[in-house]
Design a protein around this motif. Sequence first.
Motif, PDB file in Angstrom:
ATOM      1  N   UNK A  29       0.759  -1.166   0.128  1.00 30.63           N
ATOM      2  CA  UNK A  29       0.155   0.010   0.103  1.00 30.63           C
ATOM      3  C   UNK A  29       0.813   1.343   0.052  1.00 30.63           C
ATOM      4  N   UNK A  30       0.558   2.140  -0.752  1.00 29.75           N
ATOM      5  CA  UNK A  30       1.368   3.612  -0.684  1.00 29.75           C
ATOM      6  C   UNK A  30       0.496   4.666  -0.330  1.00 29.75           C
ATOM      7  N   UNK A  31      -0.824   4.485   0.035  1.00 26.65           N
ATOM      8  CA  UNK A  31      -1.482   5.792   0.338  1.00 26.65           C
ATOM      9  C   UNK A  31      -3.041   5.622   0.194  1.00 26.65           C
ATOM     10  N   UNK A  32      -3.894   6.452   0.808  1.00 25.09           N
ATOM     11  CA  UNK A  32      -5.377   6.323   0.823  1.00 25.09           C
ATOM     12  C   UNK A  32      -5.665   6.471  -0.786  1.00 25.09           C
ATOM     13  N   UNK A  33      -5.215   7.370  -1.691  1.00 29.07           N
ATOM     14  CA  UNK A  33      -5.536   7.372  -2.940  1.00 29.07           C
ATOM     15  C   UNK A  33      -4.092   7.379  -3.972  1.00 29.07           C
ATOM     16  N   UNK A  34      -4.065   6.516  -5.039  1.00 23.61           N
ATOM     17  CA  UNK A  34      -2.732   6.372  -5.670  1.00 23.61           C
ATOM     18  C   UNK A  34      -3.138   6.626  -7.247  1.00 23.61           C
ATOM     19  N   UNK A  35      -2.344   7.542  -7.823  1.00 19.33           N
ATOM     20  CA  UNK A  35      -2.580   7.623  -9.311  1.00 19.33           C
ATOM     21  C   UNK A  35      -1.221   7.586  -9.854  1.00 19.33           C
ATOM     22  N   UNK A  36      -1.206   7.398 -11.182  1.00 21.65           N
ATOM     23  CA  UNK A  36      -0.191   7.362 -12.159  1.00 21.65           C
ATOM     24  C   UNK A  36      -0.341   8.064 -13.131  1.00 21.65           C
ATOM     25  N   UNK A  37       0.742   8.891 -13.816  1.00 18.58           N
ATOM     26  CA  UNK A  37       0.624   9.939 -14.977  1.00 18.58           C
ATOM     27  C   UNK A  37       1.746   9.269 -15.738  1.00 18.58           C
ATOM     28  N   UNK A  38       1.233   8.711 -16.862  1.00 22.99           N
ATOM     29  CA  UNK A  38       2.372   8.074 -17.990  1.00 22.99           C
ATOM     30  C   UNK A  38       1.939   8.620 -19.438  1.00 22.99           C
ATOM     31  N   UNK A  39       2.987   8.153 -20.092  1.00 19.10           N
ATOM     32  CA  UNK A  39       3.015   8.530 -21.661  1.00 19.10           C
ATOM     33  C   UNK A  39       3.152   7.259 -22.399  1.00 19.10           C
ATOM     34  N   UNK A  40       2.727   7.050 -23.668  1.00 22.01           N
ATOM     35  CA  UNK A  40       3.112   6.136 -24.691  1.00 22.01           C
ATOM     36  C   UNK A  40       4.486   6.585 -25.365  1.00 22.01           C
ATOM     37  N   UNK A  41       5.003   7.686 -25.276  1.00 23.10           N
ATOM     38  CA  UNK A  41       6.217   8.438 -25.805  1.00 23.10           C
ATOM     39  C   UNK A  41       6.987   8.579 -25.064  1.00 23.10           C
ATOM     40  N   UNK A  42       7.249   7.790 -23.917  1.00 24.58           N
ATOM     41  CA  UNK A  42       8.257   8.025 -22.771  1.00 24.58           C
ATOM     42  C   UNK A  42       9.812   7.522 -23.319  1.00 24.58           C
ATOM     43  N   UNK A  43      10.802   8.486 -23.377  1.00 23.33           N
ATOM     44  CA  UNK A  43      11.660   7.863 -23.734  1.00 23.33           C
ATOM     45  C   UNK A  43      12.624   6.996 -23.018  1.00 23.33           C
ATOM     46  N   UNK A  44      12.439   7.072 -21.591  1.00 21.36           N
ATOM     47  CA  UNK A  44      12.908   6.061 -20.749  1.00 21.36           C
ATOM     48  C   UNK A  44      12.173   4.901 -20.452  1.00 21.36           C
ATOM     49  N   UNK A  45      10.986   5.058 -20.082  1.00 23.16           N
ATOM     50  CA  UNK A  45      10.012   3.699 -19.873  1.00 23.16           C
ATOM     51  C   UNK A  45       9.745   3.088 -21.025  1.00 23.16           C
ATOM     52  N   UNK A  46       9.606   3.508 -22.283  1.00 22.89           N
ATOM     53  CA  UNK A  46       9.385   2.992 -23.560  1.00 22.89           C
ATOM     54  C   UNK A  46      10.542   3.079 -24.309  1.00 22.89           C
ATOM     55  N   UNK A  47      11.599   3.305 -23.838  1.00 26.81           N
ATOM     56  CA  UNK A  47      12.995   3.224 -24.692  1.00 26.81           C
ATOM     57  C   UNK A  47      13.245   2.153 -25.665  1.00 26.81           C
ATOM     58  N   UNK A  48      12.789   1.194 -25.564  1.00 22.75           N
ATOM     59  CA  UNK A  48      12.908  -0.147 -26.518  1.00 22.75           C
ATOM     60  C   UNK A  48      11.637  -0.091 -27.434  1.00 22.75           C
ATOM     61  N   UNK A  49      10.724   0.805 -27.329  1.00 21.96           N
ATOM     62  CA  UNK A  49       9.490   0.926 -28.112  1.00 21.96           C
ATOM     63  C   UNK A  49       8.521   0.045 -27.751  1.00 21.96           C
ATOM     64  N   UNK A  50       8.547  -0.561 -26.516  1.00 25.26           N
ATOM     65  CA  UNK A  50       7.452  -1.058 -25.672  1.00 25.26           C
ATOM     66  C   UNK A  50       7.406  -0.628 -24.353  1.00 25.26           C
ATOM     67  N   UNK A  51       6.120  -0.107 -23.951  1.00 25.75           N
ATOM     68  CA  UNK A  51       5.923   0.557 -22.670  1.00 25.75           C
ATOM     69  C   UNK A  51       5.325  -0.322 -21.681  1.00 25.75           C
ATOM     70  N   UNK A  52       4.927  -1.453 -22.215  1.00 27.07           N
ATOM     71  CA  UNK A  52       4.374  -2.521 -21.155  1.00 27.07           C
ATOM     72  C   UNK A  52       4.998  -3.595 -20.853  1.00 27.07           C
ATOM     73  N   UNK A  53       4.902  -4.266 -19.461  1.00 30.18           N
ATOM     74  CA  UNK A  53       5.522  -5.277 -18.987  1.00 30.18           C
ATOM     75  C   UNK A  53       4.528  -6.205 -18.824  1.00 30.18           C
ATOM     76  N   UNK A  54       4.459  -7.421 -19.498  1.00 29.65           N
ATOM     77  CA  UNK A  54       3.654  -8.327 -19.400  1.00 29.65           C
ATOM     78  C   UNK A  54       2.037  -7.983 -19.636  1.00 29.65           C
ATOM     79  N   UNK A  55       2.023  -7.015 -20.540  1.00 26.24           N
ATOM     80  CA  UNK A  55       0.569  -6.526 -20.764  1.00 26.24           C
ATOM     81  C   UNK A  55       0.062  -5.233 -20.113  1.00 26.24           C
ATOM     82  N   UNK A  56       0.940  -4.759 -19.121  1.00 28.43           N
ATOM     83  CA  UNK A  56       0.559  -3.527 -18.351  1.00 28.43           C
ATOM     84  C   UNK A  56       1.744  -2.325 -18.517  1.00 28.43           C
TER      85      UNK A  56
END
Length: 232
Positions: A171-198
């Motif tokens: 658990x990380x808090x009462x409310x948990x949110x993420x902000x993301x992009x499908x053009x992220x130079x780091x998270x999507x550096x290989x051209x794939x943003x998902x890990x096992x479909x997420x």
Amino acid sequence: MKNVIVTAVFLSLSVISPFVFASSCKDPVVLVHGNTSTPASWDNTYNLLLSQGYTSADIYRPDWGSKYCASCNNHNGSEETPVRQAINNAIANSCSGQIDIIGHSMGATLAAQQISKLAAASYVDTFVGIAGAFRGLYSCGIYPFNVWSSTCGYYGLSIQSPFLDGLFGDPLGDKVYSIKSNSDQVVCATGVCTVYGVHSSSIWNEDASFTYSLGHFGLQTDTAQEQINLIQ
């Protein structure tokens, strides 16, 4: 008559004052920057918080990690200390008993780790993870066949690293949110943003996730208003 007026004033103050106190009480905000970045990377968010009634004493911007060696930083040891201290200090100085935490990139996973280690989730009203690699980075490989660096190692962001596997589901808090992009130079550096479909920036058990057409760093600097909306 004088006593009646005094009593009326006292009663009116007793009704108004709770609202005055409530409006002046702001949850402290901890802003955790990313790998090799600095507290100044939060300037857009910091200045907007100030414009909306927060004071500098309400905002904590821990400065962690090497600024020159991205592959040297991980989630173990000296990187942890400034973030842990900021969270502890924010909780200790909170007028409401709760705090808000916003982390960017590796700062998001580092902040999540410290919440877990401190068992502080009950003190966190809102946790916002921006462009985090909560499920790992394909550019780091899959543990134990990971890229040979601290950032991608045991305490790093390789997929299925012991660090990430140990953190998953906490658990990380009462409310948990993420902000993301499908053009992220780091998270999507290989051209794939998902890990096992997420999407790797999505957080387990989150209340909502928001996707923007912004790069890895634009997600931090250009969503300041959205960040503040989420912690209100």
